[in-house]
Scaffold this motif. Structure first.
Motif, mmCIF file in Angstrom:
data_model
loop_
_atom_site.group_PDB
_atom_site.id
_atom_site.type_symbol
_atom_site.label_atom_id
_atom_site.label_comp_id
_atom_site.label_asym_id
_atom_site.label_seq_id
_atom_site.Cartn_x
_atom_site.Cartn_y
_atom_site.Cartn_z
ATOM 1 N N UNK A 184 0.872 -1.187 -0.107
ATOM 2 C CA UNK A 184 -0.072 0.011 -0.102
ATOM 3 C C UNK A 184 0.712 1.311 -0.066
ATOM 4 N N UNK A 185 1.971 1.094 0.777
ATOM 5 C CA UNK A 185 2.867 2.310 0.871
ATOM 6 C C UNK A 185 3.501 2.502 -0.640
ATOM 7 N N UNK A 186 3.723 1.519 -1.180
ATOM 8 C CA UNK A 186 4.505 1.792 -2.915
ATOM 9 C C UNK A 186 3.216 2.390 -3.545
ATOM 10 N N UNK A 187 2.173 1.589 -3.517
ATOM 11 C CA UNK A 187 1.168 2.450 -4.319
ATOM 12 C C UNK A 187 0.829 3.916 -4.041
ATOM 13 N N UNK A 188 0.859 3.894 -2.618
ATOM 14 C CA UNK A 188 0.696 5.451 -2.296
ATOM 15 C C UNK A 188 1.737 6.226 -2.787
ATOM 16 N N UNK A 189 2.872 5.825 -2.663
ATOM 17 C CA UNK A 189 4.182 6.501 -3.060
ATOM 18 C C UNK A 189 4.002 7.048 -4.665
ATOM 19 N N UNK A 190 3.317 6.002 -5.347
ATOM 20 C CA UNK A 190 3.058 6.266 -6.947
ATOM 21 C C UNK A 190 2.125 7.437 -7.094
ATOM 22 N N UNK A 191 1.262 7.334 -6.364
ATOM 23 C CA UNK A 191 -0.111 8.311 -6.615
ATOM 24 C C UNK A 191 -0.140 9.371 -5.746
#
Length: 380
Positions: A184-191
């Motif tokens: 979730x942190x990786x997806x959050x970082x992307x968007x």
């Protein structure tokens, strides 16, 4: 007929997981990030050492950017807020289960000693913590487990709601996550920049035990594959993924691919927290292969569908990201996570990666020696 179905499935994937930043994309989406109310936190969900801890109910979105209501735990450090407010750490928690009573802001973390030590360290550094419950946990609807775009919306909206509700919070923030929350942190970082807009000042991300390329392995699930019982947690993760798929793509008819055993356990997982479910699976000696009547590959382009649903972004990061992996981690597929690190570096992404001689759980606190200065530099 087959071509028509493939087109239909492609449209479903686009609707369910394609990021949409336009406020009016779905009715009510423009209200995402609005606080609704504040409640008292249970003792189980209250971080020791926090000067103030509350449960914040706020508006967010779920599958297809449909509006929903969800919640977050908010923790404040002791003392007076610095000029500009407390900088914010958005905590993306690991797998707790799918039932409402499993929600982080209701039951607290699954790994209490580990997570309290970890979050307490960030709190003692002078960060306020906003710990989002993902959509469907502790609120209406079902939780689309590992749907990364939905989780990113939930995390960003929690920060927006908290900074609106509490004037003592800064709009400067970073996201930190473990396991499911690492993804979730990786997806959050992307968007984060796209979803948060100019009102929020996103600085970067930390992820540990990130589940990478799960779709590469999961696509081969089917009758007798694998033929033996794996660790209870791994089997529980698969059951949660099956629930996430039928929540995100009800038209797929996931239940039709399962045996009676598979349907029974998938239904049980829909309301079960990770600890009790793991114990039940261990006692029953359930194998993943016994749950399938037909291969998951019966779904046309199943790999593409799974990759669109849970596949980690490989480019497009606009702020620094720190990722850590334990070399003894068997909860995620460690070689695939290391492969993901290599892909990010090959794609010239702003990623710092570290490995530790630890397992899935121990990596969380072992990584602090490197992640604390990394995050401090983001806010400097």
């Amino acid at each position: 007929m087959r071509k028509s179905r493939i087109v239909t499935l492609a449209a479903l994937v686009a609707l369910a997981v394609t990021p949409q930043a336009t406020a009016g994309a779905q009715p009510g989406a423009e209200q995402a990030g609005q606080p609704i109310s504040v409640e008292a936190l249970s003792a189980a969900a209250t971080l020791p050492g926090s000067a103030r801890a509350e449960r914040l109910i706020y508006r967010s979105t779920t599958v297809g950017r449909a509006p929903t209501t969800t919640s977050a735990a908010v923790y404040f450090p002791p003392g007076e807020a610095p000029e500009g407010g407390w900088p914010v750490i958005a905590w993306a928690h690991g797998t707790v289960g799918l039932g409402d009573d499993c929600a982080y802001s209701v039951a607290g973390p699954g790994a209490v000693e580990r997570d309290w030590a970890y979050l307490g360290t960030w709190l003692n550094q002078g960060y306020a913590i906003v710990a989002a419950d993902y959509a469907g946990l502790g609120g209406p609807g079902e939780h689309p487990y590992l749907n990364g775009v939905v989780e990113a919306h939930n995390v960003v909206d929690a920060v927006r709601a908290a900074t609106t509700q509490y004037p003592s919070l800064s709009n400067k923030w970073a996201v930190v996550g473990q396991s499911q929350g690492g993804g979730a942190a990786v997806f959050t970082a992307r968007y984060a920049t796209e979803f948060g807009g100019p009102a929020l000042d996103y600085r970067g991300a930390v992820g540990t035990g990130v589940p990478a390329y799960i779709e590469d392995v999961l696509q081969f699930s089917g009758p007798g594959v694998p033929p033996i019982a794996l660790s209870p947690h791994l089997t529980a993760y698969v059951l949660y993924i099956l629930n996430g798929l039928r929540t995100t793509f009800p038209e797929l008819g996931i239940a039709d691919l399962l045996t009676d055993t598979g349907r029974t356990w998938t239904d049980r997982a829909q309301t079960a927290c990770i600890g009790p479910l793991g114990e039940e699976l261990d006692a029953a000696n359930v194998s993943i292969g016994s749950m399938f009547a037909r291969p998951l590959s019966t779904i046309p382009d199943v790999h593409g569908l799974l990759a669109g649903y849970m596949g980690l972004p490989e480019s497009g990061f606009d702020r620094p990201v720190f990722l850590a992996q334990g070399l003894r981690d068997t909860d995620v597929i460690t070689p695939e996570t290391l492969r993901y690190f290599a892909v990010l570096h090959a794609n010239a992404q702003p990623a710092t990666t570290r490995t530790y001689p630890t397992d899935h759980s121990a990596t969380v606190n072992a990584s602090l020696a490197d992640s604390l200065p990394f995050v401090a530099a983001l806010f400097a």
